[in-house]
Structure formats: structure tokens, C-alpha cells
Scaffold this motif. Structure first.
Motif, PDB file in Angstrom:
ATOM      1  N   LYS A  62       0.883  -1.123   0.143  1.00  0.00           N
ATOM      2  CA  LYS A  62       0.019   0.090  -0.052  1.00  0.00           C
ATOM      3  C   LYS A  62       0.854   1.241   0.160  1.00  0.00           C
ATOM      4  CE  LYS A  62      -3.995   2.008   2.298  1.00  0.00           C
ATOM      5  NZ  LYS A  62      -4.934   2.046   3.530  1.00  0.00           N
ATOM      6  N   LYS A  63       2.035   0.989  -0.776  1.00  0.00           N
ATOM      7  CA  LYS A  63       2.949   2.419  -0.659  1.00  0.00           C
ATOM      8  C   LYS A  63       3.224   2.504   0.788  1.00  0.00           C
ATOM      9  CE  LYS A  63       1.697   3.673  -5.233  1.00  0.00           C
ATOM     10  NZ  LYS A  63       1.126   4.543  -6.319  1.00  0.00           N
ATOM     11  N   ASN A  64       3.296   1.953   1.730  1.00  0.00           N
ATOM     12  CA  ASN A  64       3.579   2.389   3.259  1.00  0.00           C
ATOM     13  C   ASN A  64       4.784   1.891   3.653  1.00  0.00           C
ATOM     14  OD1 ASN A  64       3.468   2.843   5.965  1.00  0.00           O
ATOM     15  ND2 ASN A  64       1.677   1.836   6.288  1.00  0.00           N
ATOM     16  N   GLN A 129      -1.919  -4.229   5.389  1.00  0.00           N
ATOM     17  CA  GLN A 129      -1.566  -3.348   4.285  1.00  0.00           C
ATOM     18  C   GLN A 129      -1.487  -3.893   2.680  1.00  0.00           C
ATOM     19  OE1 GLN A 129      -0.623  -0.051   4.770  1.00  0.00           O
ATOM     20  NE2 GLN A 129      -1.484  -0.697   6.756  1.00  0.00           N
ATOM     21  N   TRP A 130      -1.389  -5.227   2.939  1.00  0.00           N
ATOM     22  CA  TRP A 130      -1.438  -6.053   1.398  1.00  0.00           C
ATOM     23  C   TRP A 130      -2.924  -6.313   1.253  1.00  0.00           C
ATOM     24  CZ3 TRP A 130       0.717  -6.709  -2.898  1.00  0.00           C
ATOM     25  CH2 TRP A 130       0.546  -7.699  -3.610  1.00  0.00           C
ATOM     26  N   HIS A 132      -5.359  -4.139   1.639  1.00  0.00           N
ATOM     27  CA  HIS A 132      -5.820  -2.541   1.185  1.00  0.00           C
ATOM     28  C   HIS A 132      -4.852  -2.279   0.172  1.00  0.00           C
ATOM     29  CE1 HIS A 132      -7.676  -3.310   5.145  1.00  0.00           C
ATOM     30  NE2 HIS A 132      -8.725  -2.600   4.715  1.00  0.00           N
ATOM     31  N   THR A 133      -4.021  -3.009  -0.401  1.00  0.00           N
ATOM     32  CA  THR A 133      -3.247  -2.525  -1.528  1.00  0.00           C
ATOM     33  C   THR A 133      -4.133  -2.614  -2.835  1.00  0.00           C
ATOM     34  OG1 THR A 133      -1.294  -3.159  -0.570  1.00  0.00           O
ATOM     35  CG2 THR A 133      -1.137  -2.931  -2.920  1.00  0.00           C
TER      36      THR A 133
END
Length: 229
Positions: A62-64, A129-130, A132-133
Motif C-alpha cells: 500500500k506504498k506504506n 496493508q497488502w 488494502h493495496t
């Protein structure tokens, strides 16, 4: 008793490399070491991707950037920790002091328990996070690396929990051995050894003594009594 405690033999004994490698604790160390390599290696090599619109590499989760940094940091620290405890296990039998062995086991117990918890956080964080990517070209490029990092984070939880359980068993074993040694040997240096039992077989010092002078009466034929000393 001081040399044989906390799951190891008497201090100073030789270590057989084959037997050492066959120990469950050693196998778990190696497994946890490999899992840590997979986690941080996957993120470092393929965890940073770019899209058509951006030339800069961004974290696939998620570019986090925090997600990638956390996974890398936990993996690298676990990598070096496994090497450190592997060497400690190899030379553990050479430690002669029970107190030093106890400190090592407590360090292993505390670190293993802490890293089990941190791996659990890593698994939940990366998986969230993956999930919601958004789908994109970059996400598809780093999908295998992201899934590998998530999967082996979960496997790392199991391996470090197993190491925590084994450290707990070693600690309880060492505590039991210490209690056994305390019960068997007196801790007070002023305590003396028990003396010999006294019974009726010892002769008495009292002996019969006749008086130095005994007075007897001797009667003569004439009826005259002559005292004799």
C-alpha cells in the motif's frame, strides 16, 4: 550438581557437533534463521516497485514505507539473534556457573517471547496493508514477494513460540535442579557434621573402688579383740 543444570550436562564436557545439530532447539534456531532471511530478503529484493506514473520505487504494501521498514528491521534483528543464540547454545555446556547459565536462559526466554510478539505484529501489519493495496502493475510485480513475506512472518511466529516454550522448559529444569541441590547440601557454612551416636555399648567411666583402709575385727582365742588395719 553445579555443572549439570538448565538442560545441559556437566560443565567442561565435549560437545558432539552431530548430536548438537540434532537437538530440537538447534533445529528451531536454524529454521527461524532461514525464515528471517526469506522475510527481509523478499522485501528488500522485490518489495519496492514503481507504477507507470511514478519512477520512484515505493513499498508494495500500500506504498506504506513503515510496513516495509518494519518487516526488514524485524527480519534482520532476528537473523543476527539466531546466530548469537546458536553460538551461545554451542558453548552453553562450557559455562560452569549456575548463575551464568540462568542469565543466559532468561535472556533466551525473554528475547524469544518478545520476538514472537513482534513477529505477530509484523504478520498482522503486512497482511492488513497488502489486503488494502489496490491492484496495479507495481502490485502485481511484487505480489510474490509480499505473499512470501506475509507467509514466513506467520511461520516465524510458530518457530519463535516454540523457542520460547523450550527456553521455559530449560528454566524450570534448572530451577528444579537448584532446589534439589539446596535440599541435599546444607547452605549454612557453620553447620557441623553430626557426631557419632552414643548408646549403651559405651563403657561407663565409673568403676568400683575399694576404700584405702578397711577395718576388720579379729577375735583372739582368749577373747581379746585385736583391731586389724
Amino acid at each position: 550438581m553445579e555443572g549439570a543444570s538448565f538442560g545441559a550436562g556437566r560443565a567442561g564436557g565435549d560437545v558432539d557437533p552431530v548430536d548438537f545439530l540434532k537437538q530440537p532447539q538447534t533445529i528451531l534456531r536454524i529454521v527461524a534463521w532461514v525464515f528471517s532471511i526469506v522475510v527481509f530478503g523478499s522485501i528488500v529484493n522485490e518489495g519496492y516497485v514503481n507504477d507507470e506514473k511514478e519512477a520512484e520505487l515505493r513499498c508494495v504494501f500500500k506504498k506504506n514505507e513503515d510496513a516495509c521498514n518494519y518487516g526488514i528491521a524485524i527480519g534482520i534483528i532476528a537473523f543476527f539473534a539466531c546466530i548469537f543464540f546458536f553460538i551461545v547454545d554451542l558453548y552453553f555446556q562450557q559455562i560452569s556457573s549456575v548463575k551464568d547459565r540462568k542469565r543466559v536462559v532468561l535472556l533466551d526466554l525473554g528475547f524469544s517471547g518478545l520476538w514472537s510478539f513482534l513477529w505477530f505484529i509484523a504478520f498482522c501489519f503486512l497482511a492488513n496493508q497488502w489486503q488494502h493495496t489496490p491492484a496495479s502493475r507495481g502490485a502485481s510485480q511484487g505480489a510474490d514477494a509480499a505473499r512470501a513475506a506475509i507467509a514466513f512472518s506467520f511461520f516465524s511466529i510458530l518457530s519463535w513460540v516454540a523457542l520460547t516454550v523450550m527456553a521455559m522448559q530449560r528454566y524450570h529444569l534448572g530451577t528444579d535442579m537448584s532446589l534439589f541441590a539446596t535440599d541435599q547440601f546444607a547452605t549454612d557454612p557453620n553447620t557441623g557434621y553430626p557426631g557419632y551416636p552414643t548408646g549403651s555399648g559405651i563403657e561407663s567411666t565409673e568403676t568400683y573402688q575399694s576404700p584405702p583402709f578397711s577395718e576388720t575385727i579379729d577375735t583372739s582365742p582368749k577373747g581379746y579383740q585385736v583391731p586389724t588395719y
